[in-house]
Structures are given as structure tokens and as C-alpha cells.
Scaffold this motif. Structure first.
Motif, short mmCIF file in Angstrom:
data_model
loop_
_atom_site.label_atom_id
_atom_site.label_comp_id
_atom_site.label_asym_id
_atom_site.label_seq_id
_atom_site.Cartn_x
_atom_site.Cartn_y
_atom_site.Cartn_z
N VAL A 1 0.87 -1.23 0.17
CA VAL A 1 0.03 -0.13 0.25
C VAL A 1 0.81 1.27 -0.02
O VAL A 1 2.34 1.24 0.32
CB VAL A 1 -1.16 -0.32 1.07
CG1 VAL A 1 -1.98 -1.22 0.99
CG2 VAL A 1 -0.24 -0.01 2.60
N ASP A 2 0.36 2.45 -0.50
CA ASP A 2 0.89 3.51 -0.47
C ASP A 2 0.70 4.28 0.93
O ASP A 2 1.66 5.14 1.26
CB ASP A 2 0.43 4.42 -1.46
CG ASP A 2 0.58 4.08 -2.98
OD1 ASP A 2 1.76 4.14 -3.18
OD2 ASP A 2 -0.39 3.70 -3.45
N LYS A 3 -0.26 4.00 1.62
CA LYS A 3 -0.49 4.47 3.28
C LYS A 3 -0.93 3.15 3.73
O LYS A 3 -1.95 2.74 3.87
CB LYS A 3 -1.45 5.47 3.01
CG LYS A 3 -1.68 6.14 4.48
CD LYS A 3 -0.29 6.57 4.93
CE LYS A 3 -0.82 7.56 6.37
NZ LYS A 3 0.63 8.24 7.06
N ASP A 4 -0.36 2.96 4.96
CA ASP A 4 -0.69 1.74 6.00
C ASP A 4 -1.65 2.37 6.96
O ASP A 4 -1.19 3.24 7.79
CB ASP A 4 0.67 1.34 6.57
CG ASP A 4 0.43 0.18 7.43
OD1 ASP A 4 -0.35 0.01 8.53
OD2 ASP A 4 0.83 -1.06 6.93
N VAL A 5 -2.91 1.74 6.96
CA VAL A 5 -3.97 2.05 7.66
C VAL A 5 -4.74 0.70 8.17
O VAL A 5 -4.69 0.00 7.37
CB VAL A 5 -4.85 3.06 7.16
CG1 VAL A 5 -5.88 3.38 8.14
CG2 VAL A 5 -4.08 4.24 6.50
N THR A 6 -4.82 0.71 9.65
CA THR A 6 -5.81 -0.36 9.85
C THR A 6 -7.30 -0.29 9.77
O THR A 6 -7.72 0.80 9.80
CB THR A 6 -5.50 -0.68 11.37
OG1 THR A 6 -3.96 -1.03 11.61
CG2 THR A 6 -6.17 -1.74 12.10
N ASP A 7 -7.89 -1.48 9.55
CA ASP A 7 -9.19 -1.21 9.38
C ASP A 7 -10.10 -0.59 10.78
O ASP A 7 -9.72 -1.05 11.74
CB ASP A 7 -9.93 -2.54 9.13
CG ASP A 7 -11.17 -2.56 8.68
OD1 ASP A 7 -12.13 -1.53 8.63
OD2 ASP A 7 -12.22 -3.85 8.74
N ASP A 8 -11.01 0.21 10.46
CA ASP A 8 -11.62 1.06 11.47
C ASP A 8 -13.15 0.38 11.70
O ASP A 8 -13.80 0.89 10.93
CB ASP A 8 -11.66 2.61 11.32
CG ASP A 8 -12.15 3.52 12.25
OD1 ASP A 8 -12.58 2.81 13.18
OD2 ASP A 8 -12.26 4.51 12.32
N LEU A 9 -13.15 -0.64 12.20
CA LEU A 9 -14.53 -1.29 12.59
C LEU A 9 -15.62 -0.48 13.25
O LEU A 9 -16.72 -0.84 13.35
CB LEU A 9 -14.21 -2.53 13.11
CG LEU A 9 -13.72 -3.51 12.15
CD1 LEU A 9 -13.22 -4.91 12.85
CD2 LEU A 9 -14.78 -4.20 11.15
N THR A 10 -15.15 0.72 14.01
CA THR A 10 -16.04 1.42 14.96
C THR A 10 -16.95 2.63 14.06
O THR A 10 -17.84 2.76 14.78
CB THR A 10 -15.22 2.17 15.83
OG1 THR A 10 -14.45 3.13 15.42
CG2 THR A 10 -14.20 1.36 16.63
N LYS A 11 -16.64 2.59 12.81
CA LYS A 11 -17.42 3.48 11.95
C LYS A 11 -18.09 3.04 10.84
O LYS A 11 -17.35 2.00 10.21
CB LYS A 11 -16.52 4.65 11.82
CG LYS A 11 -15.99 5.63 12.83
CD LYS A 11 -14.97 6.63 12.49
CE LYS A 11 -14.64 7.50 13.91
NZ LYS A 11 -13.93 6.72 14.59
N ASP A 12 -19.10 3.29 10.45
CA ASP A 12 -19.61 2.93 9.31
C ASP A 12 -19.35 3.01 8.06
O ASP A 12 -18.39 4.25 7.94
CB ASP A 12 -21.32 3.14 9.29
CG ASP A 12 -22.08 2.06 8.74
OD1 ASP A 12 -21.75 1.08 8.15
OD2 ASP A 12 -23.51 2.26 8.71
#
Length: 496
Positions: free
Chosen positions: A421-432
Motif C-alpha cells: 500500500v501507499d498508506k498503511d492504515v488499519t481497518d476502522d470497525l467502529t465507524k460505518d
């Protein structure tokens, strides 16, 4: 949700009527292939089935070069069909790359065709080690009962939801992903209220477009679409979403594939043409490279896979998979060219939101577009599946072994370890889905406004609630990963 085990015979090659038959790979007394197989058709049904698994792999497996002879491999020595396949996957010729092959009993054949027969939701542990709903299919039994993405699940069929408990993990697998007629959940909603929900298994139409919207970012219009599976019936929904994007004046697009394990090659191709610039029309999109044995017309065992179809002369007759051409050319139907679909013609950039669950037909879509557009990947490294297959009917089961690889117009396609990926980000399951504050979408919108990604603190550090590392949580989620990951050839191939 699409499961890892899936049969394609319910929809593979539209317009084809697959003939019901039992394939036992009967060997002639002369042993014409010289593979050392037992003479004649002697042996039990189980033994002949094990023979068949090996013999199909010998001629059609993507890594068939260097496979041992029948007598050296001896498929009948293994205790089950699964053991035979596991031994094939472990052969040195694969280079350890085969994490894709499987045997299916055909029980969920219709799902990739767009028919769900389960609860209609899935769940994962979030970054704080809490089990949450990750998606709900519209119109599914779970949706009817009001289940939403982001709800925390605190109990399942009376059992706990601890990531570190093997008992809880086993219960989650049996309850959420098993075949029970119903499931009871206790959920904690975002407003901190608790609710007990009972969901009955049922049939529903899978609608892979989970969300779409257009955002205003400065003077730009940015489209966003969550696409969860490349079902064969989803092109019309994609086209409707893109018509709206065109009306809205969208010039940048965010395609959310974070849970999309793939599916139909034909659907991936259609999606590519909805995004690609019209200037690419007529140029190579990708090439399908089948095994050399198949390209050379030497995979004679495919004569056992029969179906009725209209020939080049328009007459319907009995054919077999051996009647197709597998050469990597346009004439053979194995080199696709761009052909613009829809009216969204002025996209300047596309962002793909991806995770380790993004696989196969999803990766094909991304790889097709990389040479022709500004493409940015946000999230986590993808699954890594540049190979695909069609089903091989053996007795009462379907065998899926990789038979081809796809490469884009620059001949790129060796992403067996996934796309970085170009930007490493973890899945944010708290938001729809669609919440601009959701971490992955927020990065895309920020880049659109600032032409750079937002700086974030490491989100894979120790969890504030449990002290579990991100890697431990990811390992737990792998145990709950029952999503189908595959790229299935659903186009109508051309006869020789």
C-alpha cells in the motif's frame, strides 16, 4: 457472505449447460500418457477419485512442471482427497505459493451467482481487541433484524467473544460461519445500549454494493463505493452507481475492496471498463496465461469435462473443456482489451481501500488500472492471488486448482505476496461505511484535498485494552476468515 469453499458449476460459462457425470479418469490399458497410472479402471471409487485429483493436476495445475510421476506420487497412499490435494500443494514445484487450491462439495454454488443462503453478516476483532460486525448485506436476515457494521458483539449463542480463548474462537466459527438454522447475538450499540438479536438463516439476493456516495472536497467531487464481492449479477448495480457519479461530476474515485476476496473475472473486467479512461479503448487490458500443457492442447484429460454449447457455427452440441483454445491471444479470447463502459470519462485518480482480505478479482481490477491511471492503495497489503481457475468435476465434488495467471498491459502480475500500500492504515470497525472520519476513507479524502497522506501515529502498537499486539489480533481474525478468495473464469472462452 462468500465462503472459501465454492462451486462455480451453477453459473460458470453462462449459456452453457454442464452435463451431469462422474469423472473417474479411467485409464486405458495402453497407458497412452505414460504416467505410470494403474492399468484399466480397476480400484475402488475412492481410489479412482484420488487418482483423478493427481491426474488433473498433472495436466492443468499452474505448477505442474516438475511434478512427480503417478507411481512416485502414488495418490492412493493418502487417507483422504484433502490429503492428496495437500500433498500436491506441498510439492517443491509450487515454490510454496499454492494457498489457493481446494475441493468443494458444491453446496454453496449459487452464492457467487448472487444468491445468499446464510445470515448475511461477518465479524472481526478490531484494533482494541473487541469483536465487531464488519459488514451486513442489504436485505439479508441480519439486516432485517437491524444488525449494523460497527456493533460490538459480546455474546454468540451464549458463549463469549474473547480473542485469546480457543473455546470462544471455536464457538464463533461454529456459530457465525457454520450451518446452524439460527444464531443468537448480544450486541452493544454505539449509543451504549445492549440488544439481544436472534437471526434465522435464510435466502436473499447478495447486493455487493454496500454503500456509495459523492463527497465535495474543495472544488472536487470524489465518488466512494464499497464493493464486497465480484458476483456475476452485480454489473447493473455498478453501472447505476457510476451513472450517479457521472451526474455528480466526480473526477476522483475511492473504491473500497477491504473485504472483497474476488469472484468473477468477467465482473472484474466490467468494473475495470467503468473506471478506465476512454483513451485506452482497444489497448490491451490484461492477458491470461494458462498452463503450457493447456496452451499446447496437451491437456487431454479435459475431454472428461463435458457440456452443451453453441459452436462457432451456431449449432448446439456436446463439447468438452479440451475444445477450448488456451493460447494467450485475442483470437483465443485470452487477451482482453479496454472497452469503455458508462459515461464517467474524466477520472484523474482512483484510490483503492484494501486489506489482507482483498484478493484475486479485486487485485485483477487494481492491476489492470495501474499502468493507465494514477492509482493509490490505502490500508494493508493485499492477499496476493494473481492466479485463477475453473472447476473440475470429479465424482460428487469440484476440484479448484490454479490453472492461469493474469498480467496487465505492462506484463506485470507476480503479486503472489500481495500488493503493498501507499498508506498503511488499519481497518476502522467502529465507524460505518461512508463516515468521513473512518480512517481509511479519511486518508483518501485528505489526499484528494492536499495531494499527500495524513500523518498518523502507528496504529499497530499495543492495544489500550488488552495489551495484545496488532499481529496477534490479525492472527485471530485469520481464524475467523471464511471469505472466498478466488478469481474464477466466467467469460465464455472461444472454441479452437
Amino acid at each position: 457472505m462468500l465462503k472459501k469453499i465454492i462451486s462455480q458449476n451453477a453459473f460458470l460459462y453462462a449459456l452453457l449447460i454442464v452435463v451431469g457425470f462422474t469423472v473417474s479418469c479411467k485409464k486405458s490399458n495402453s497407458d497412452p500418457d505414460g504416467n505410470g497410472a494403474p492399468q484399466g479402471a480397476s480400484g475402488t471409487r475412492d481410489e479412482l477419485t484420488k487418482d483423478s485429483i493427481y491426474l488433473y493436476a498433472q495436466q492443468t495445475y499452474f505448477w505442474n512442471v516438475g511434478m512427480p510421476s503417478y507411481s512416485s506420487f502414488n495418490p492412493r497412499q493418502y487417507g483422504s482427497n484433502q490429503a492428496v490435494l495437500a500433498a500436491i500443494k506441498a510439492l517443491p514445484s509450487t515454490g510454496g505459493k499454492d494457498k489457493y487450491s481446494f475441493i468443494d462439495d458444491g453446496s454453496v454454488a449459487t452464492q457467487l451467482g448472487g444468491a445468499g443462503e446464510d445470515y448475511g453478516f461477518s465479524a472481526n476483532f478490531d484494533v482494541t481487541d473487541l469483536l465487531r460486525v464488519k459488514y451486513v448485506y442489504p436485505g439479508s436476515p441480519a439486516d432485517v433484524q437491524g444488525l449494523k457494521r460497527g456493533y460490538q458483539i459480546t455474546k454468540v449463542n451464549g458463549g463469549g467473544t474473547s480473542r485469546s480463548s480457543n473455546t470462544d474462537i471455536a464457538n464463533l466459527n461454529a456459530s457465525i460461519f457454520g450451518n446452524n438454522p439460527s444464531i443468537s447475538l448480544t450486541v452493544l450499540k454505539p449509543d451504549n445500549t445492549t440488544q439481544d438479536i436472534v437471526i434465522n438463516r435464510g435466502s436473499y439476493d447478495i447486493k455487493p454494493v454496500l454503500f456509495s456516495n459523492t463527497y465535495t472536497v474543495g472544488a472536487k467531487k470524489v465518488g466512494y463505493i464499497v464493493f464486497n464481492s465480484f458476483t456475476t449479477n452485480s454489473v447493473s448495480a455498478l453501472e447505476a452507481a457510476f451513472t450517479k457519479f457521472s451526474t455528480d461530476g466526480v473526477t476522483e474515485l475511492v473504491v473500497d475492496l477491504r473485504y472483497n476476496g474476488g469472484g468473477s473475472v468477467a465482473t472484474s473486467e466490467a468494473f475495470t471498463n467503468l473506471i478506465a479512461p476512454v483513451s485506452q479503448n482497444g489497448k490491451v487490458m490484461y492477458t491470461t496465461y494458462w498452463t503450457k500443457t493447456m496452451q499446447d492442447g496437451a491437456a487431454t484429460i479435459l475431454q472428461n469435462q463435458k457440456f452443451y454449447a453453441k459452436g462457432n457455427d451456431g449449432v448446439t452440441r456436446l463439447y468438452s473443456y479440451a475444445d477450448y483454445s488456451y493460447k494467450p491471444t485475442i483470437a483465443a479470447g485470452n487477451q482482453e482489451v479496454f472497452a469503455k463502459r458508462g459515461s464517467l470519462n474524466n477520472l484523474t485518480r482512483v484510490y483503492f481501500i484494501v486489506t489482507g482480505g482483498t484478493a484475486s478479482a479485486s487485485e485483477l481490477l487494481i492491476n489492470n488500472l495501474k499502468p493507465v491511471m494514477d492509482v493509490k492503495l490505502i490500508g494493508k497489503t493485499t492477499y496476493g492471488k494473481p492466479v485463477g481457475f475453473f472447476s473440475l468435476r470429479i465424482d460428487k465434488n469440484d476440484l479448484y486448482i490454479p490453472q492461469f495467471q493474469t498480467k496487465n498491459q505492462l506484463d506485470q502480475g507476480d503479486y503472489f505476496s500481495g500488493m503493498t500500500v501507499d498508506k498503511d492504515v488499519t481497518d476502522d470497525l467502529t465507524k460505518d461505511f461512508g463516515n468521513p472520519a473512518e480512517k481509511m476513507l479519511a486518508q483518501a479524502l485528505y489526499y484528494s484535498a492536499n495531494n499527500t497522506f495524513m500523518a498518523l501515529a502507528k496504529d499497530n502498537a499495543l492495544s489500550s485494552t488488552s495489551g495484545a499486539t496488532r499481529l496477534q489480533i490479525d492472527a485471530a481474525n485469520e481464524k475467523l476468515d471464511h471469505e472466498f478468495k478466488g478469481m474464477v473464469e466466467t467469460r465464455k472462452l472461444k472454441f479452437k
